[in-house]
Design a protein around this motif. Structure first.
Motif, PDB file in Angstrom:
ATOM      1  N   ARG A 253       0.811  -1.222   0.000  1.00 27.25           N
ATOM      2  CA  ARG A 253       0.000   0.000   0.000  1.00 27.25           C
ATOM      3  C   ARG A 253       0.844   1.272   0.000  1.00 27.25           C
ATOM      4  O   ARG A 253       0.416   2.298  -0.516  1.00 27.25           O
ATOM      5  N   VAL A 366      -9.761   6.765   7.229  1.00 23.89           N
ATOM      6  CA  VAL A 366     -10.755   5.979   6.497  1.00 23.89           C
ATOM      7  C   VAL A 366     -11.583   6.856   5.559  1.00 23.89           C
ATOM      8  O   VAL A 366     -11.908   6.444   4.433  1.00 23.89           O
ATOM      9  N   LYS A 368     -10.646   9.447   3.978  1.00 24.75           N
ATOM     10  CA  LYS A 368      -9.865   9.748   2.779  1.00 24.75           C
ATOM     11  C   LYS A 368     -10.041   8.649   1.731  1.00 24.75           C
ATOM     12  O   LYS A 368     -10.094   8.912   0.540  1.00 24.75           O
ATOM     13  N   GLU A 369     -10.106   7.427   2.208  1.00 25.18           N
ATOM     14  CA  GLU A 369     -10.208   6.266   1.320  1.00 25.18           C
ATOM     15  C   GLU A 369     -11.642   5.979   0.907  1.00 25.18           C
ATOM     16  O   GLU A 369     -11.891   5.474  -0.189  1.00 25.18           O
ATOM     17  N   HIS A 370     -12.588   6.283   1.807  1.00 22.55           N
ATOM     18  CA  HIS A 370     -13.999   5.962   1.557  1.00 22.55           C
ATOM     19  C   HIS A 370     -14.870   7.176   1.918  1.00 22.55           C
ATOM     20  O   HIS A 370     -15.520   7.200   2.969  1.00 22.55           O
ATOM     21  N   HIS A 421     -17.328   1.491   7.048  1.00 20.95           N
ATOM     22  CA  HIS A 421     -15.968   0.958   6.963  1.00 20.95           C
ATOM     23  C   HIS A 421     -15.229   0.943   8.291  1.00 20.95           C
ATOM     24  O   HIS A 421     -14.227   0.230   8.416  1.00 20.95           O
ATOM     25  N   GLU A 434     -12.483  -3.765   5.743  1.00 18.14           N
ATOM     26  CA  GLU A 434     -11.461  -4.352   4.871  1.00 18.14           C
ATOM     27  C   GLU A 434     -10.667  -5.451   5.564  1.00 18.14           C
ATOM     28  O   GLU A 434      -9.961  -6.216   4.902  1.00 18.14           O
ATOM     29  N   LYS A 447      -2.474   0.833   9.555  1.00 12.70           N
ATOM     30  CA  LYS A 447      -3.166   1.875   8.793  1.00 12.70           C
ATOM     31  C   LYS A 447      -2.567   3.258   9.086  1.00 12.70           C
ATOM     32  O   LYS A 447      -2.372   4.070   8.174  1.00 12.70           O
ATOM     33  N   GLU A 451      -0.385   5.799   6.465  1.00  9.32           N
ATOM     34  CA  GLU A 451      -0.742   7.200   6.252  1.00  9.32           C
ATOM     35  C   GLU A 451       0.432   8.113   6.589  1.00  9.32           C
ATOM     36  O   GLU A 451       0.676   9.115   5.898  1.00  9.32           O
ATOM     37  N   ARG A 454       2.838   7.974   3.683  1.00  7.28           N
ATOM     38  CA  ARG A 454       2.264   8.676   2.537  1.00  7.28           C
ATOM     39  C   ARG A 454       2.397  10.189   2.696  1.00  7.28           C
ATOM     40  O   ARG A 454       2.701  10.898   1.724  1.00  7.28           O
TER      41      ARG A 454
END
Length: 618
Positions: A253, A366, A368-370, A421, A434, A447, A451, A454
């Motif tokens: 990821r 979360v 940001k992703e969903h 989520h 997930e 997780k 981040e 990133r």
């Protein structure tokens, strides 16, 4: 006719006198032993024939069975495994554990037969444990019970709760079921069992069914824990596979453009494992990915937990981790609980992140992703957290206290077509859609680490704490407890009466300005806090939350009242956005509800009274 010999085995603590099917047997027994029957004792006659066969005239007594039933702790089993606690006796004994493990094995076999529509063979069950010193003897009992049920057993050794669940999924292991032996953050004298199938953790009603079956076995069984196993457990190194699973997730990821295999190179991360099972995350995950973990704390397993309680909510654990982060100018600090199903973190500025802050941090990641997803929490979270989530386009569903309740709510919402989520409780239990809806403290940290990397790759020099810099904290927050004055067997019923009386007082308008709160985002369902689809176990843990407004109809805070699942008391959580708001709400609760309703007669509400008068606990 075969000759026989008769022996007597007393079972203490019963509530009935023994009865015998034959008068001659009773007469012979009294003459031989001159035994005085007590109103608090029962006996089992063991008759041994010359052929060696043993037959029992069993007396099944409710109190003996209740010993096992009382070990149920929601969706887990917990009890006292070692002497050393004042006022508590050892109740999680090897015979008790063997009966529970056997019942779990039988339950798994029956469930698989129903699922597959045919008889099943070679049902496989793994067992992992945290480093508690009672683990060795109780592990023997677990393996003995599973063998009695006809299961093949596999010993994971020192493991984490999430790893036990993953052992049912990751090839080549993929066991049919798993048990984790742990009592989470509780003292070294305690221990317990958590149960998993490929579908996830068992529910409270399922564990209740298993404990009920075990209670019958325990009350009727006169043998010690089995020492002869048809098939000894096979030792396997599953934690190596589980650590690789976590490493692969981070590598894939992050997808680092320069050093793919060591994406954490250049980061210093402090881990405080609290002498529990979390040390592996340092050696087998972070170090392998290139992180500098110098300064990490209490990594070696020690079942006496000599440094502090392994708990991300523990102030000592957080303070020590914070000091280590600042001393080493680290990028992140991590605090695990004993079995690593919970975690908390410390950012690069030394700010502890747990409770509402941790939920906010995970929500930011979360969302940001969903975008637009629903996030389920327990009802003790703050109004500020609701604003934080909704300001980012998410939806906040407030639900019942209890991590299993919160996770199950998320599962049900997804089944109903509501994308959900993240499910997280203020205690730190957090699950992601997930990740199989599994409350995994290590996965939560994974997780956060992803981040963090990133952000660095995107050119940010801010730490992970910057994601929640606009989260406001409640001005006041307090938790009070009221002990239920009753015999233990009546405590739950008495507590239920108090909780329901509180609800009635609000619905009937007897507490002016108080209104039952349904949900932070009511479109999700009709009143998430009082859901008609709740499991019996969830409904049994009575709880309500009320919004409180002043004379100008301005909201000043909320009051959440719930019955403890584990102890004979009622917890009251309050938060307020105005100075003195919690004390004001406490006074109304005492004067307008406890004193008027008469419910105070069944409660020790001295803590409530003291806070109402002084505005402080101490």
């Amino acid at each position: 006719m075969a000759s026989t010999s008769t022996s007597l085995i007393p079972l203490r603590g019963h509530g009935r006198k023994a009865s015998f099917s034959s008068s001659p047997a009773k007469t012979a027994l009294k003459k031989a032993l001159r035994f005085s029957f007590s109103s608090r004792s029962s006996v089992v006659i063991c008759v041994k024939s010359s052929s060696g066969a043993v037959k029992y005239n069993e007396v099944v007594v409710d109190e003996e069975m209740d010993k096992i039933r009382r070990l149920q702790n929601g969706s887990d089993v917990r009890g006292v495994a070692l002497e050393g606690e004042k006022g508590r006796t050892v109740d999680l004994t090897p015979p008790a554990v063997e009966a529970i493990a056997e019942s779990f094995g039988e339950w798994i076999i029956k469930a698989l037969q129903k699922e597959r529509g045919r008889p099943v063979e070679d049902v496989t069950v793994s067992l992992g444990k945290d480093p508690r010193i009672s683990g060795a003897s109780l592990s023997v009992a677990v393996f003995a019970g599973l063998a009695r049920a006809g299961c093949l057993t596999f010993d994971l050794g020192l493991a984490t709760t999430p790893a036990c669940f993953m052992s049912t999924l990751l090839p080549p292991f993929a066991y049919d079921a798993s048990i984790m032996m742990t009592a989470s953050h509780l003292p070294y004298t305690r221990n317990g069992l958590k149960f998993f199938t490929k579908k996830g953790g068992l529910t409270s009603p399922e564990v209740e069914e298993i404990c009920d079956k075990a209670a019958h076995k325990y009350a009727n069984r006169l043998t010690k824990v089995s020492t002869m196993l048809n098939s000894p457990p096979k030792k396997v190194d599953f934690m190596r596979a589980y650590a690789k699973h976590l490493r692969d997730i981070i590598k894939e990821r992050v997808n680092h453009p320069i050093h793919y295999d060591t994406p954490l190179k250049g980061f210093q991360i402090i881990v405080n494992a609290g002498n529990g099972s979390g040390g592996f995350f340092t050696w087998d995950v972070l170090d392998q990915l290139g992180a500098d973990t110098f300064g990490s704390l209490h990594l070696n397993p020690d079942g006496m937990f000599p440094n502090h309680i392994p708990n991300p909510e523990d102030k000592t654990a957080m303070a020590l981790t914070r000091a280590a982060v600042l001393e080493n100018t680290a990028d992140l600090g991590i605090v695990f609980d004993t079995d690593v199903d919970r975690s908390g973190v410390v950012d690069n500025n030394g700010n502890p992140i747990n409770g509402d802050k941790l939920i906010a941090l995970m929500s930011a990641v979360v969302l940001k992703e969903h975008p637009g997803t629903t996030i389920v929490t327990d009802a003790r979270t703050s109004m500020e957290l609701t604003r934080f989530i909704t300001d980012r386009g998410g939806h906040h569903c407030l639900y019942r206290v209890g991590y299993r309740n919160v996770i199950d709510k998320g599962v049900h919402l997804n089944q109903d077509g509501v994308e959900t989520h993240l499910m997280m409780e203020t205690s730190g239990h957090g699950a992601l859609k997930e990740n199989y809806f599994l409350d995994d403290g290590a996965y939560m940290v994974v997780k956060i680490i992803i981040e963090m990397v990133r952000m660095r790759l995107e050119g940010s020099d801010e730490g992970i704490g910057s994601l929640i810099k606009d989260l406001e904290e409640p001005l006041e927050s307090i938790e009070l407890r009221m002990n239920i004055i009753s015999e233990p067997k009546y405590a739950k019923a008495r507590g239920r009466e108090v909780i329901e009386a509180f609800r009635s007082y609000i619905e009937e308008g007897q507490l002016k300005g108080w209104a039952l709160d349904a949900c932070g985002d009511c479109w999700v369902s009709e009143g998430c806090l009082v859901d008609s689809n709740d499991s019996p176990a969830a409904i049994d843990a009575h709880m309500y939350r009320a919004k409180v407004s002043n004379e100008k109809n301005e909201e000043i805070g909320w009051v959440h009242i719930r019955q403890s699942i584990h102890n004979p008391n009622i917890a009251i959580n309050m938060q307020s956005s105005v100075p003195g708001g919690c004390q004001l709400m406490t006074k109304v609760f005492r004067d307008k509800f406890l004193m008027v309703s008469g419910m105070g007669k069944t409660l020790d509400f001295s803590q409530v009274d003291k806070y109402a008068r002084l505005g402080k606990m101490g």
